[in-house]
Design a protein around this motif. Structure first.
Motif, short mmCIF file in Angstrom:
data_model
loop_
_atom_site.label_atom_id
_atom_site.label_comp_id
_atom_site.label_asym_id
_atom_site.label_seq_id
_atom_site.Cartn_x
_atom_site.Cartn_y
_atom_site.Cartn_z
N LYS A 1 -3.48 5.42 -16.11
CA LYS A 1 -2.97 5.54 -14.74
C LYS A 1 -1.46 5.38 -14.63
N ASP A 2 -0.92 4.32 -15.19
CA ASP A 2 0.52 4.04 -15.02
C ASP A 2 1.30 4.15 -16.32
N LEU A 3 0.91 5.08 -17.15
CA LEU A 3 1.58 5.25 -18.43
C LEU A 3 3.06 5.58 -18.24
N GLU A 4 3.91 4.87 -18.97
CA GLU A 4 5.33 5.21 -19.02
C GLU A 4 5.70 5.61 -20.43
N LEU A 5 6.56 6.61 -20.54
CA LEU A 5 7.15 6.99 -21.82
C LEU A 5 8.46 6.23 -21.98
N SER A 6 8.85 5.98 -23.21
CA SER A 6 10.02 5.14 -23.48
C SER A 6 11.32 5.84 -23.09
N GLN A 7 11.96 5.31 -22.07
CA GLN A 7 13.28 5.81 -21.69
C GLN A 7 14.33 5.36 -22.70
N THR A 8 14.13 4.17 -23.27
CA THR A 8 15.09 3.62 -24.23
C THR A 8 15.16 4.48 -25.49
N TYR A 9 14.03 5.02 -25.90
CA TYR A 9 14.00 5.86 -27.09
C TYR A 9 14.92 7.06 -26.93
N LEU A 10 14.79 7.81 -25.83
CA LEU A 10 15.66 8.96 -25.63
C LEU A 10 17.09 8.53 -25.31
N HIS A 11 17.23 7.39 -24.65
CA HIS A 11 18.56 6.86 -24.33
C HIS A 11 19.35 6.59 -25.62
N TYR A 12 18.68 6.02 -26.60
CA TYR A 12 19.33 5.74 -27.89
C TYR A 12 19.85 7.04 -28.51
N TRP A 13 18.99 8.04 -28.63
CA TRP A 13 19.41 9.28 -29.28
C TRP A 13 20.45 10.02 -28.46
N VAL B 1 14.28 15.94 -26.38
CA VAL B 1 12.84 16.01 -26.64
C VAL B 1 12.55 16.99 -27.77
N ASP B 2 13.24 18.13 -27.76
CA ASP B 2 13.05 19.12 -28.83
C ASP B 2 13.38 18.56 -30.21
N LYS B 3 14.43 17.74 -30.27
CA LYS B 3 14.90 17.24 -31.57
C LYS B 3 14.21 15.94 -31.99
N TYR B 4 13.93 15.06 -31.03
CA TYR B 4 13.45 13.72 -31.37
C TYR B 4 12.05 13.40 -30.84
N GLY B 5 11.49 14.25 -30.00
CA GLY B 5 10.17 13.97 -29.47
C GLY B 5 10.19 12.88 -28.42
N ALA B 6 9.09 12.16 -28.31
CA ALA B 6 8.97 11.09 -27.32
C ALA B 6 7.96 10.07 -27.83
N VAL B 7 8.01 8.85 -27.24
CA VAL B 7 7.06 7.80 -27.62
C VAL B 7 6.65 7.05 -26.36
N PRO B 8 5.46 6.42 -26.38
CA PRO B 8 5.08 5.55 -25.25
C PRO B 8 6.04 4.37 -25.16
N LYS B 9 6.14 3.78 -23.98
CA LYS B 9 7.13 2.74 -23.76
C LYS B 9 6.95 1.56 -24.69
N TYR B 10 5.71 1.21 -25.03
CA TYR B 10 5.51 0.04 -25.89
C TYR B 10 6.07 0.24 -27.29
N ALA B 11 6.25 1.50 -27.72
CA ALA B 11 6.77 1.78 -29.06
C ALA B 11 8.27 1.53 -29.16
N MET B 12 8.98 1.59 -28.04
CA MET B 12 10.40 1.21 -27.99
C MET B 12 10.69 0.73 -26.58
N PRO B 13 10.43 -0.55 -26.31
CA PRO B 13 10.55 -1.08 -24.94
C PRO B 13 12.01 -1.28 -24.52
N GLU B 14 12.17 -1.67 -23.27
CA GLU B 14 13.50 -1.95 -22.72
C GLU B 14 14.14 -3.14 -23.43
N THR B 15 15.46 -3.14 -23.48
CA THR B 15 16.23 -4.29 -23.92
C THR B 15 17.17 -4.71 -22.80
N ARG B 16 17.80 -5.82 -22.97
CA ARG B 16 18.78 -6.26 -21.96
C ARG B 16 19.85 -5.20 -21.74
#
Length: 462
Positions: free
Chosen positions: A101-113, A160-175
């Motif tokens: 229901k409330d699945l989030e994809l990791s914003q931090t993962y794409l933010h890093y790349w 997304v084309d180059k690095y894909g995506a992951v669920p939020k738990y695979a790369m969660p938020e940091t400070r």
């Protein structure tokens, strides 16, 4: 032939004239009331049209969302949040496919790349501009904000084309992902230092374009990128190369899919036609003809990725494309000037929400083109359309918007946009090319007109 010129004489302020102005204000009871209000209360509060607020209903005849909003917190990652939100929801989205229901994809993962790719893009631009004076306007514009949080739809797709995506738990938020100020400060310092060393290397090796000069600049580029990588990883962590994908769906059934790479996950769960989505803008300036393709110089992140392009079309074409997409069950990414005529607590936008002209007693009217030309308005935020209220004649009355500012305001974080606001302050959407009338398809394969790096059409990426 003599060309006539207009001479404007500038004079200092006339004390006698100022006295007259003051006397006029003191004699004006409406001004005294406005002054008393403005000195005692927030102007946004006293200019608010309560009738507009009271008659704006958040219900819509088309509503796609049944999930909770995300929160970008103290960061400028709205375009990444909006991109991932558009892909997770609606027909065929990750939530629809998995039943989470409330699945989030990791914003931090794409933010890093994105940060790392932007740094490389910036250093490449600085290498190409190394022979220009440091005071050159383009050089200074790029140096002003070397690795900003902002971005565009094409930049999102490139990641997304180059690095894909992951669920939020695979790369969660940091400070630092939730509050990017310190990280951006230090990354910018590193890139500016790299620029200075690049120019020193160019001068030392010789500025005649020889292989030695190019090699020296390239070495600085690589060393600086290594510094950026070190700073970035300290703040955001290391992106996962693989992760275990498992979840419970809305029926509490457990699913263990197994180990996946980010590219595997994207290929399995994200739309496969992202490269067929196009950005369509309403650029009302006479210098930007409708039906033509545009790009902004030096705007991008992934070197070698698809360029950031915009098809300029009438607002009616843009609105029709959004309407059709929503009716087909697909959310729509868009860019707008979010602060204009808004009420944050209620989550309402209306072009007449605040009567500033009536409050001050002055003419503040500007057309959409004039606001863009003078810097009064530009794209400042990206969000997602998730619904629309359509009347019996098929016309949109108001739009439902998934924001990324958390659930505390509006309708649990979902805002309401009256249709008159859409016309004035929505500038850009990303939709599948098939949503556009056939007459606009040919322009998509033409060479884009190039706007300067500081053009307002690039503002969302700053």
């Amino acid at each position: 032939m003599t060309t006539a010129t207009t001479t404007t004489t500038h004079t200092g302020l006339d004390p006698a004239h100022l006295t007259t102005l003051g006397d006029d204000l003191r004699a004006d009871p409406s001004f005294r009331m406005a002054r008393n209000a403005a000195t005692a209360a927030n102007v946004e509060t006293v200019t608010l049209d309560r009738d507009v607020l009271a008659t704006t209903d958040s219900s819509t005849s088309v509503k796609l969302d049944s999930w909770s909003v995300a929160d970008q917190k103290k960061s400028g990652r709205c375009w990444i949040f909006a991109g991932l939100n558009a892909l997770r929801g609606g027909t065929g989205g990750v939530i629809d496919t998995t039943g989470v229901k409330d699945l989030e994809l990791s914003q931090t993962y794409l933010h890093y790349w994105d940060k790392l790719e932007k740094a490389n893009h910036f250093l490449g631009a600085m290498a190409g501009l190394v022979d220009r004076d440091i005071t050159d306007r383009t050089v200074q514009h790029l140096l002003a904000d070397p690795v900003e949080d902002g971005g565009q739809w094409n930049m999102f797709v490139a990641l997304v084309d180059k690095y894909g995506a992951v669920p939020k738990y695979a790369m969660p938020e940091t400070r630092s992902s939730s509050d990017t100020r310190a990280m951006n400060r230090d990354l910018s310092t590193s890139l500016r230092a790299g620029t200075a060393r690049m120019r020193e290397a160019w001068e030392t090796a010789g500025t005649d374009g020889t292989d030695a000069a190019g090699s020296a600049v390239g070495a600085v580029h690589r060393d600086t990128l290594a510094d950026v990588h070190r700073i970035l990883t300290a703040h955001l962590g290391t992106p996962p190369e693989r992760f275990v994908w498992q979840y419970r769906d809305k029926n509490d059934e457990f699913h263990r899919i197994g180990e996946m790479t980010p590219l595997d996950f994207a290929a399995e769960y994200l739309p496969r036609d992202l490269d067929d989505y196009v950005c369509v803008v309403d650029d009302p300036r006479t210098s930007s003809p409708k039906g033509e393709l545009f790009t902004v110089e030096h705007l991008g992140n992934v070197v070698g990725g698809a360029p950031v392009t915009y098809l300029n079309a009438p607002i009616e074409v843009i609105k029709a494309a959004v309407l059709e997409s929503l009716q087909d069950g697909r959310p729509v990414w868009f860019g707008c000037d979010t602060a204009a005529q808004s009420h944050r607590d209620r989550g309402v936008w209306d072009a007449r929400l605040h009567d500033y002209e009536g409050f001050y007693g002055v003419d503040l009217d500007l057309s959409k083109e004039q606001r863009l030309l003078t810097g009064e308005s530009q794209m400042t935020h990206a969000m997602v359309f998730t619904g629309v209220d359509i009347d019996d004649n098929g016309r949109p009355l108001r739009w439902r918007v998934e924001n990324s500012w958390g659930p505390k305001a509006a309708d649990k974080g979902f805002w309401t946009m009256n249709d008159n606001w859409f016309d004035q302050y929505v500038f850009e959407i990303a939709v599948h090319r098939d949503r556009l009338p056939q007459q606009y398809h040919k322009a998509l394969s033409t060479s884009p007109n190039v706007l300067p790096a500081w053009d307002p059409m690039g503002a969302l990426a700053r």
